[in-house]
Design an enzyme around this catalytic site. Structure first.
Site, PDB file in Angstrom:
ATOM      1  N   HIS A 277      63.586  19.185  23.500  1.00 51.97           N
ATOM      2  CA  HIS A 277      64.756  18.741  23.843  1.00 51.97           C
ATOM      3  C   HIS A 277      65.207  19.557  25.243  1.00 51.97           C
ATOM      4  CE1 HIS A 277      63.929  17.299  19.560  1.00 51.97           C
ATOM      5  NE2 HIS A 277      64.519  16.468  20.271  1.00 51.97           N
TER       6      HIS A 277
ATOM      7  N   LYS B 114      68.292   9.711   6.245  1.00 52.97           N
ATOM      8  CA  LYS B 114      67.160  10.095   5.950  1.00 52.97           C
ATOM      9  C   LYS B 114      66.628  11.378   6.088  1.00 52.97           C
ATOM     10  CE  LYS B 114      64.613  10.561  11.056  1.00 52.97           C
ATOM     11  NZ  LYS B 114      65.191  10.046  12.081  1.00 52.97           N
TER      12      LYS B 114
ATOM     13  N   ARG C 277      58.980  10.093  26.517  1.00 49.63           N
ATOM     14  CA  ARG C 277      57.796  11.356  26.715  1.00 49.63           C
ATOM     15  C   ARG C 277      56.560  10.278  26.902  1.00 49.63           C
ATOM     16  NH1 ARG C 277      58.983  12.637  20.302  1.00 49.63           N
ATOM     17  NH2 ARG C 277      59.645  10.959  20.154  1.00 49.63           N
TER      18      ARG C 277
ATOM     19  N   SER D  72      59.591  16.555  16.972  1.00 49.58           N
ATOM     20  CA  SER D  72      59.404  17.298  15.451  1.00 49.58           C
ATOM     21  C   SER D  72      59.119  17.059  14.423  1.00 49.58           C
ATOM     22  CB  SER D  72      61.397  17.477  14.844  1.00 49.58           C
ATOM     23  OG  SER D  72      62.336  16.956  16.111  1.00 49.58           O
TER      24      SER D  72
END
Ligand code: PNS
Length: 162
Positions: free
Chosen positions: A18, A42, A91, A129
């Site tokens: 990031h 979440k 990515r 993450s």
């Protein structure tokens, strides 16, 4: 008119991938807002305040980058702030389908803000993450994957059994 972009995300926590995107996007836009999604449904490791604290400690020397949070639709935030662009990192090919879907949905909802993709540097192409949290949970080495401050905060959390 100044070109202001938002880089939205969960940032639970921010990774060095990031940070790479933030550094590069900050060179392209006049101002970049890193905006953390407030998402109660979440399950996150870090609270919103903790995620913002880690962001601020991890990105200190970029004058044109600021931090914020948002809830609800991203396009409503873009409209309110009159933003030129939404920044997202890509990515791998596997990211593309979902990112394309989001970009097109966002454009259908509000077409004044363009989505702009930055391809992440190769050394971070596998990084997420979620993977970092999993590796840390089982005692694996996470040096160089997330900022040192985030490592310290994650270790504190895990040692308290959180
Ligand atoms: O880091 P993430 O979890 O991949 O970020 C996803 C994020 C925050 C960009 C996305 O979930 C989002 O924009 N959520 C806000 C709600 C919204 O606008 N949903 C419609 C997207 S098409």
């Amino acid at each position: 008119m100044a070109k202001i972009a938002v880089y939205p995300g969960s940032f639970d926590p921010i990774t060095n991938g990031h940070i790479d995107v933030i550094k590069r996007a900050s060179k392209v836009f006049d101002h970049l807002i890193v905006a953390v999604l407030v998402n109660d449904s979440k399950k996150s490791m870090f609270t919103l305040d903790e995620r913002l604290d880690i962001l601020k400690h991890s990105i200190e020397n970029l004058d044109n980058v600021s931090f914020d949070s948002f809830s609800g639709l991203l396009v409503d935030y873009c409209k309110e702030k009159q933003l030129s662009a939404i920044v997202r990192g890509l990515r791998a090919i596997s990211d593309f389908e979902f990112e394309l879907q989001m970009a097109q949905m966002n454009r259908q909802l509000y077409d004044e803000t363009e989505t702009v993709f930055f391809t992440t540097s190769e050394q971070y192409s596998y990084l997420s993450s979620s993977l970092v949290k999993e590796v840390a949970k089982f005692g694996g080495k996470i040096d160089g994957l997330i900022p040192d401050y985030a490592i310290m905060k994650m270790k504190q959390k895990l040692s308290r059994g959180e």
